[in-house]
Scaffold this active site. Structure first.
Site, short mmCIF file in Angstrom:
data_model
loop_
_atom_site.label_atom_id
_atom_site.label_comp_id
_atom_site.label_asym_id
_atom_site.label_seq_id
_atom_site.Cartn_x
_atom_site.Cartn_y
_atom_site.Cartn_z
N HIS A 152 0.84 -1.23 0.00
CA HIS A 152 0.00 0.00 0.00
C HIS A 152 0.86 1.26 0.00
O HIS A 152 0.46 2.29 0.55
CB HIS A 152 -0.95 0.04 1.20
N SER A 161 14.47 20.02 -18.53
CA SER A 161 13.28 20.85 -18.71
C SER A 161 13.65 22.07 -19.53
O SER A 161 14.78 22.56 -19.49
CB SER A 161 12.77 21.27 -17.33
N LYS A 199 16.32 20.76 -13.54
CA LYS A 199 15.58 19.51 -13.65
C LYS A 199 16.31 18.39 -14.37
O LYS A 199 17.02 18.60 -15.35
CB LYS A 199 14.27 19.75 -14.41
N GLU A 204 8.99 7.27 -17.94
CA GLU A 204 7.59 7.71 -18.05
C GLU A 204 6.98 7.31 -19.39
O GLU A 204 5.81 6.93 -19.46
CB GLU A 204 7.50 9.22 -17.87
#
Ligand code: ARG
Length: 489
Positions: free
Chosen positions: A160, A281, A287, A294
């Site tokens: 969880h 970025s 970044k 992804e």
């Protein structure tokens, strides 16, 4: 047939098809990539027709020679195609006839595009299955290599997304290995069902000619001819099966990437992705984003979509060839084209990510990961586990109030919860001990994980043998099919 306006069915029609119909029904841009398989299928068919005396051996030989030239054009990427000829199959046949004349027009004897298309697709699918298995295998290899170097790195195991019990990085990685292993076995198993020849099913009913289906099947390296001609031309369950296996692989990759994405965030900091597989970025100079992971995760939806697409197409079809079946190929090609690079990128990410050992261990200080071990300690001293669970729950609540970890409580404090607790309790609470003592089969202890590794090693070997054997078997069949020999008549 007028050269300009010809279609496959010109005889029956008094009017030419509308340009819009030709454009709408064409599959050429998609099935072009089956060109090579189409030539191979036609080679086998022509050779069989000649051998059976259905066409003359001179015609058979002329056809085969023409097909060899077409194969050279394909290999050199100079195959001329005409959009109005609907698909690659008709293009190759018409080109052949343009090149060699009358003999070319005999190639389609005892054959239909219905069996031709699905024969080609099955040959493609054999290769696609092996390619997918191979890419999967490289990822599994990368996972196994990293796992064998990470048996001593401890991190919190989560359920969880809450701290649960400590595990090793090697153990976590091997969980991914075995998921992918089942995927690989699924593909290996489905290969047997792909590797069946529908050639000779003709349109649907078989044929009046004395064809030799066993011969064409073996020339093309298939295991056997399909037993039923209607099934042969209508069945696409081999497509659905591949797409399911692929969708599940995509789901498994997505779950791996999900972990890579959030474990590389500064909140977790468990691992650092290699610069090579990250991007930056356009606005925030600091970044470094896990875009590759992804995108692997993000491409899962399309894989599931392709499966649903084909299943939905199959659902409504009467048992024979229906034009709807043309739509199976975009789904297969797009899944295959997406999946193999996803597997390769996942392998590269796994091979290059750097684990932050200290950060992982520090995270183990939070969340009472050793609470189960304390309960087990009491149970082993005779307290029923359910009671022990309650005692430790109370101790944890107490520790939370004091802002302490279990191992930071004094012996007297602990004994206040249960007098079975003695000094030796402190030897079961360190994370290393929690991990080391989980020696049940499949457990996280570095003592037993090598069992998983050796199992993994042998399945990788088996997979590799299968891929090599099948590749060389079909390549050998194709080579001898394309060769010019005295026995082709
Ligand atoms: N281009 C079609 C396909 O890829 C072949 C059509 C074969 N048969 C037919 N009756 N239209 O499925």
């Amino acid at each position: 047939m007028n050269g300009e306006k010809r279609t496959l069915w010109s005889g029956r029609f008094s009017e030419a098809a509308a340009e819009s119909t030709l454009a709408f029904t064409s599959s050429l841009t998609v099935d072009r990539r089956l060109a090579r398989y189409d030539v191979l299928g036609s080679m086998a068919h022509a050779r069989m027709l000649g051998r059976q005396g259905i066409i003359s051996s001179e015609d058979s030989e002329t056809i085969q020679q023409g097909l060899r030239e077409i194969m050279a054009m394909i290999e050199e990427d100079r195959l001329p195609v005409q959009e109005r000829l609907e698909d690659i199959h008709s293009n190759i046949e018409f080109l052949l006839t343009d090149m060699i004349g009358e003999a070319g027009a005999r190639l389609h004897t005892a054959r239909s595009r219905n069996d031709q298309v699905v024969t080609d697709l099955r040959m493609f699918m054999r290769d696609a299955t092996l390619d997918t298995m191979e890419a999967l295998r490289s990822l599994q290899r990368a996972i196994m290599d990293r796992a064998s170097d990470s048996l001593d790195i401890i991190l919190p195991g989560f359920t969880h997304v809450q701290h649960a019990q400590p595990v090793t990085v090697g153990h976590w990685l091997m969980a991914h290995f075995f998921r992918l292993q089942r995927d690989s076995e699924r593909l290996m198993d489905s290969y047997r069902r792909v590797n069946i020849s529908p050639l000779g099913s003709a349109a649907l009913a078989g044929t009046t000619y004395r064809i030799d289906r066993l011969y064409t099947s073996s020339l093309l390296g298939f295991e056997a001819p399909c037993p039923n001609s209607i099934d042969g031309v209508s069945d696409r369950d081999f497509v659905a099966e591949y797409l399911f296996a692929a969708a599940l692989i995509a789901v498994h990759l997505s779950s791996l990437c999900e972990e890579l994405v959030y474990w590389s965030s500064s909140e977790f900091g468990f691992l650092v992705m290699a610069d090579a597989y990250s991007t930056g970025s356009s606005i925030m100079p600091q970044k470094k984003n896990p875009d590759v992971a992804e995108l692997v995760r993000g491409r899962t939806g399309a894989a599931i979509g392709d499966l649903v697409n084909v299943l939905s197409t199959m659902k409504g079809l009467p048992t024979a060839y229906n034009r709807d079946l043309q739509e199976d190929k975009p789904a297969v090609f797009s899944t295959y084209d997406r999946l193999v690079p996803c597997l390769n990128m996942a392998a590269a990410m796994v091979a290059t990510m750097v684990f932050n050992k200290e950060r992982m261990l520090a995270a183990c200080r939070e969340g009472f990961l050793n609470a189960t071990d304390l309960a087990d300690y009491l149970a082993m001293r005779g307290l029923p586990f359910r009671r022990a669970h309650e005692v430790v729950g109370a101790a944890v609540r107490h520790a939370i109030e004091l802002g302490k970890r279990l191992e930071e409580l004094e012996l007297d404090e602990l004994r206040g919860f249960c007098d079975l607790i003695e000094e030796d309790v402190y030897s079961v609470l360190p994370m290393e001990r929690c991990v080391a003592r989980r020696t049940s089969i499949g457990g996280t202890s570095p003592e037993v994980t090598p069992m998983q590794l050796s199992q993994a090693m042998s399945v990788l070997r088996r997979q590799g043998d299968f891929i090599d054997r099948e590749r060389s078997r079909t390549e050998k069949a194709f080579r001898s099919l394309m060769e010019q020999g005295p026995s082709q008549g």
